[in-house]
Structures are given as structure tokens and as C-alpha cells.
Design a protein around this motif. Structure first.
Motif, mmCIF file in Angstrom:
data_model
loop_
_atom_site.group_PDB
_atom_site.id
_atom_site.type_symbol
_atom_site.label_atom_id
_atom_site.label_comp_id
_atom_site.label_asym_id
_atom_site.label_seq_id
_atom_site.Cartn_x
_atom_site.Cartn_y
_atom_site.Cartn_z
ATOM 1 N N ALA A 293 -4.208 1.869 8.389
ATOM 2 C CA ALA A 293 -4.406 3.025 7.880
ATOM 3 C C ALA A 293 -3.482 4.134 8.308
ATOM 4 O O ALA A 293 -3.031 4.771 7.515
ATOM 5 N N VAL A 294 -3.209 4.244 9.627
ATOM 6 C CA VAL A 294 -2.423 5.051 10.243
ATOM 7 C C VAL A 294 -0.996 4.870 9.718
ATOM 8 O O VAL A 294 -0.211 5.864 9.532
ATOM 9 N N MET A 295 -0.658 3.618 9.708
ATOM 10 C CA MET A 295 0.847 3.466 9.485
ATOM 11 C C MET A 295 0.864 3.650 7.928
ATOM 12 O O MET A 295 2.124 4.050 7.465
ATOM 13 N N TYR A 296 -0.084 3.379 7.115
ATOM 14 C CA TYR A 296 0.131 3.681 5.679
ATOM 15 C C TYR A 296 0.252 5.039 5.406
ATOM 16 O O TYR A 296 0.983 5.427 4.502
ATOM 17 N N ILE A 297 -0.589 6.042 6.089
ATOM 18 C CA ILE A 297 -0.719 7.458 5.797
ATOM 19 C C ILE A 297 0.606 7.829 6.155
ATOM 20 O O ILE A 297 0.993 8.936 5.781
ATOM 21 N N SER A 298 1.236 7.273 7.359
ATOM 22 C CA SER A 298 2.230 7.932 7.913
ATOM 23 C C SER A 298 3.670 7.770 6.907
ATOM 24 O O SER A 298 4.631 8.249 7.263
ATOM 25 N N GLY A 299 3.413 6.788 5.985
ATOM 26 C CA GLY A 299 4.329 6.854 5.131
ATOM 27 C C GLY A 299 5.301 5.576 5.097
ATOM 28 O O GLY A 299 6.210 5.518 4.555
ATOM 29 N N MET A 300 4.888 4.575 6.104
ATOM 30 C CA MET A 300 5.808 3.392 6.138
ATOM 31 C C MET A 300 5.323 2.520 4.827
ATOM 32 O O MET A 300 4.318 2.500 4.230
ATOM 33 N N PRO A 301 6.365 1.651 4.647
ATOM 34 C CA PRO A 301 6.267 0.811 3.238
ATOM 35 C C PRO A 301 5.181 -0.335 3.645
ATOM 36 O O PRO A 301 4.931 -0.613 4.640
ATOM 37 N N VAL A 302 4.565 -0.480 2.386
ATOM 38 C CA VAL A 302 3.244 -1.268 2.518
ATOM 39 C C VAL A 302 3.522 -2.800 3.019
ATOM 40 O O VAL A 302 2.833 -3.385 3.810
ATOM 41 N N TYR A 303 4.695 -3.346 2.701
ATOM 42 C CA TYR A 303 5.113 -4.771 3.207
ATOM 43 C C TYR A 303 5.393 -4.725 4.394
ATOM 44 O O TYR A 303 4.887 -5.724 5.043
ATOM 45 N N ILE A 304 5.910 -3.606 5.359
ATOM 46 C CA ILE A 304 6.057 -3.540 6.565
ATOM 47 C C ILE A 304 4.711 -3.469 7.269
ATOM 48 O O ILE A 304 4.483 -4.162 8.450
#
Length: 104
Positions: A39-50
Motif C-alpha cells: 500500500a505504501v509503495m502504491y500510494i507513493s507512486g511506484m508502478p504496479v508491476y514493480i
């Protein structure tokens, strides 16, 4: 009239798919932390596949490590590992009085 099975597993450790006792909790806590990390990675704007590849790799590592510890240490868990660190490498006695007094 329904027939109920009696639980005969008194004083046996909880086991689920090969995990014993407290390792079920360790795995659950690790999975919750991976969910929060995703959730933190996704909210911070990283691409979903990464995000997905990172969480998958960490999840596989978590499962491997928890199952390895469960099979290595069993029910009593890391207490054996912790106790081993406090064991001396050797014991040195200057006399046999300690052992000769044990029978008295």
C-alpha cells in the motif's frame, strides 16, 4: 441426531499446513506487513508491476524463512536458538568436588 468429533489434541501444538505453534503468527504478521508495504509503495507512486514483483519476491522469502525455521526448531521455536547463544563453549573445573557431592 448429529455426531460430533471429540478433540483429542490436548497439549499438542497448533499446526497448520506444516507450520507449528508460534510460526503461524510470525507468518501472519509478515503477510500483514507486506500488505502495508504494498500500500505504501502504491500510494507513493511506484508502478504496479514493480510493487507486485517486489512484494512477491519478499513474500516468497518470508514463506521460505518461516517454514525453514518451523522445521528446524519445531514447537519450541527460537528459544533453542536463543539458549544456544548463552551456552559457554566449554566448562572448566579445577576439582571434582562438585560432582562427588551430588550423591550426598
Amino acid at each position: 441426531m448429529p455426531v460430533y468429533q471429540i478433540n483429542k489434541g490436548i497439549n499438542k501444538p497448533i499446526e497448520f499446513k506444516g507450520l507449528k505453534a508460534q510460526y503461524i503468527g510470525y507468518l501472519a504478521g509478515g503477510l500483514v506487513s507486506l500488505l502495508i508495504l504494498f500500500a505504501v509503495m502504491y500510494i507513493s507512486g511506484m508502478p504496479v508491476y514493480i510493487c507486485f514483483l517486489t512484494i512477491t519476491a519478499l513474500g516468497i522469502g518470508l514463506f521460505y524463512q518461516v517454514y525453514r525455521l518451523s522445521h528446524k526448531y519445531g514447537r519450541y521455536g527460537l528459544m533453542k536458538r536463543t539458549a544456544l547463544r548463552y551456552m559457554p563453549g566449554y566448562l572448566k573445573f579445577n576439582s571434582r568436588k562438585l560432582f562427588t557431592r551430588l550423591k550426598k
